[in-house]
Design a protein around this motif. Structure first.
Motif, PDB file in Angstrom:
ATOM      1  N   PRO A   9       0.833  -1.208   0.000  1.00  0.00           N
ATOM      2  CA  PRO A   9       0.000   0.000   0.000  1.00  0.00           C
ATOM      3  C   PRO A   9       0.868   1.259   0.000  1.00  0.00           C
ATOM      4  N   VAL A  10       0.464   2.218  -0.807  1.00  0.00           N
ATOM      5  CA  VAL A  10       1.255   3.436  -0.995  1.00  0.00           C
ATOM      6  C   VAL A  10       0.293   4.571  -1.324  1.00  0.00           C
ATOM      7  N   THR A  11       0.692   5.789  -1.006  1.00  0.00           N
ATOM      8  CA  THR A  11      -0.057   6.981  -1.413  1.00  0.00           C
ATOM      9  C   THR A  11       0.657   7.612  -2.597  1.00  0.00           C
ATOM     10  N   LEU A  12      -0.098   7.936  -3.639  1.00  0.00           N
ATOM     11  CA  LEU A  12       0.440   8.554  -4.850  1.00  0.00           C
ATOM     12  C   LEU A  12      -0.124   9.965  -4.957  1.00  0.00           C
ATOM     13  N   GLU A  13       0.759  10.957  -4.991  1.00  0.00           N
ATOM     14  CA  GLU A  13       0.359  12.367  -4.916  1.00  0.00           C
ATOM     15  C   GLU A  13       0.442  13.044  -6.273  1.00  0.00           C
ATOM     16  N   GLY A  14      -0.647  13.693  -6.673  1.00  0.00           N
ATOM     17  CA  GLY A  14      -0.655  14.501  -7.874  1.00  0.00           C
ATOM     18  C   GLY A  14      -1.144  15.902  -7.564  1.00  0.00           C
ATOM     19  N   ARG A  15      -1.310  16.721  -8.604  1.00  0.00           N
ATOM     20  CA  ARG A  15      -1.809  18.089  -8.408  1.00  0.00           C
ATOM     21  C   ARG A  15      -3.326  18.118  -8.301  1.00  0.00           C
ATOM     22  N   ARG A  16      -4.010  17.266  -9.070  1.00  0.00           N
ATOM     23  CA  ARG A  16      -5.473  17.222  -9.056  1.00  0.00           C
ATOM     24  C   ARG A  16      -6.000  16.196  -8.067  1.00  0.00           C
ATOM     25  N   VAL A  17      -5.318  15.052  -8.011  1.00  0.00           N
ATOM     26  CA  VAL A  17      -5.806  13.937  -7.198  1.00  0.00           C
ATOM     27  C   VAL A  17      -4.680  13.362  -6.346  1.00  0.00           C
ATOM     28  N   ARG A  18      -5.123  12.684  -5.287  1.00  0.00           N
ATOM     29  CA  ARG A  18      -4.231  11.904  -4.441  1.00  0.00           C
ATOM     30  C   ARG A  18      -4.849  10.525  -4.347  1.00  0.00           C
ATOM     31  N   LEU A  19      -4.050   9.497  -4.583  1.00  0.00           N
ATOM     32  CA  LEU A  19      -4.524   8.119  -4.496  1.00  0.00           C
ATOM     33  C   LEU A  19      -4.021   7.532  -3.181  1.00  0.00           C
ATOM     34  N   VAL A  20      -4.955   7.107  -2.344  1.00  0.00           N
ATOM     35  CA  VAL A  20      -4.588   6.534  -1.046  1.00  0.00           C
ATOM     36  C   VAL A  20      -5.182   5.137  -0.950  1.00  0.00           C
TER      37      VAL A  20
END
Length: 198
Positions: A9-20
């Motif tokens: 499990p990992v969090t992926l950070e973007g400018r519009r969205v964050r995937l948790v």
């Protein structure tokens, strides 16, 4: 060749969205945007209420616990509001491949770049961190919007698996398969970044 990395499990950070990582705590707020039947018409799951959405989430989390899936909830980056979901599945890292699927974004966030950025984040993690050589996608052969979107991100159409799945209404689904391979990833990444910058 280096050893494959385990999918954690990992969090992926973007400018519009964050995937948790998806958690059952997300279900009540996801239910505020997830119960439009159009979101589920091409899938095996058909949640119509919060209890049905919880069962969907429980199945996804069971897949994570078994090591076969990694489900994410898509959060609006500015507000933290849940707006959708996606996951890695069919994870076979000894052969350097996985699938991205079960993707949906609530109607109000469609055509905002949220889904494209989520794909960019997931593809980047798959190729650049997990060492994948292939990321695959499949969709109902009748789902033209999804097929057009996959071509739009630069995925290559590979063919149709006929009579591939039995849908909830009993229809036999033919699945259209697409993929991005590691040699194509730099061009796909550049295409996604350029479309998000526009």
């Amino acid at each position: 060749m280096s050893e494959p990395v385990r999918v954690e499990p990992v969090t992926l950070e973007g400018r519009r969205v964050r995937l948790v990582p998806l958690a059952l705590d997300h279900v009540p707020r996801l239910a505020e945007v997830a119960l439009d039947p159009a979101l589920w018409q091409w899938t095996l799951a058909r949640p119509t209420d919060e209890a049905g959405l919880r069962a969907w989430a429980e199945a996804a989390i069971a897949g994570r616990d078994a090591g076969t899936e990694l489900p994410f909830v898509t959060l609006e980056a500015d507000t933290g509001r849940p707006i959708g979901s996606s996951r890695y599945l069919n994870i076979v890292l000894e052969h350097r491949r996985l699938e991205i699927g079960w993707t949906w974004v609530a109607p109000a966030w469609q055509r905002t770049g949220a889904n494209r950025e989520a794909k960019l984040l997931m593809l980047g993690h798959a190729f650049d961190t997990l060492g994948c050589r292939r990321v695959e996608f499949k969709t109902d052969s009748r789902n033209e919007p999804s097929r057009t979107a996959l071509l739009g991100i630069g995925a290559q159409f590979e063919g149709i698996f006929r009579n591939h799945m039995v849908m909830p209404d009993g229809r036999m689904r033919h699945s259209a398969y697409y993929s991005v391979i590691d040699e194509e990833w730099p061009d796909v990444k550049a295409r996604l970044e350029a479309s998000l910058a526009r």
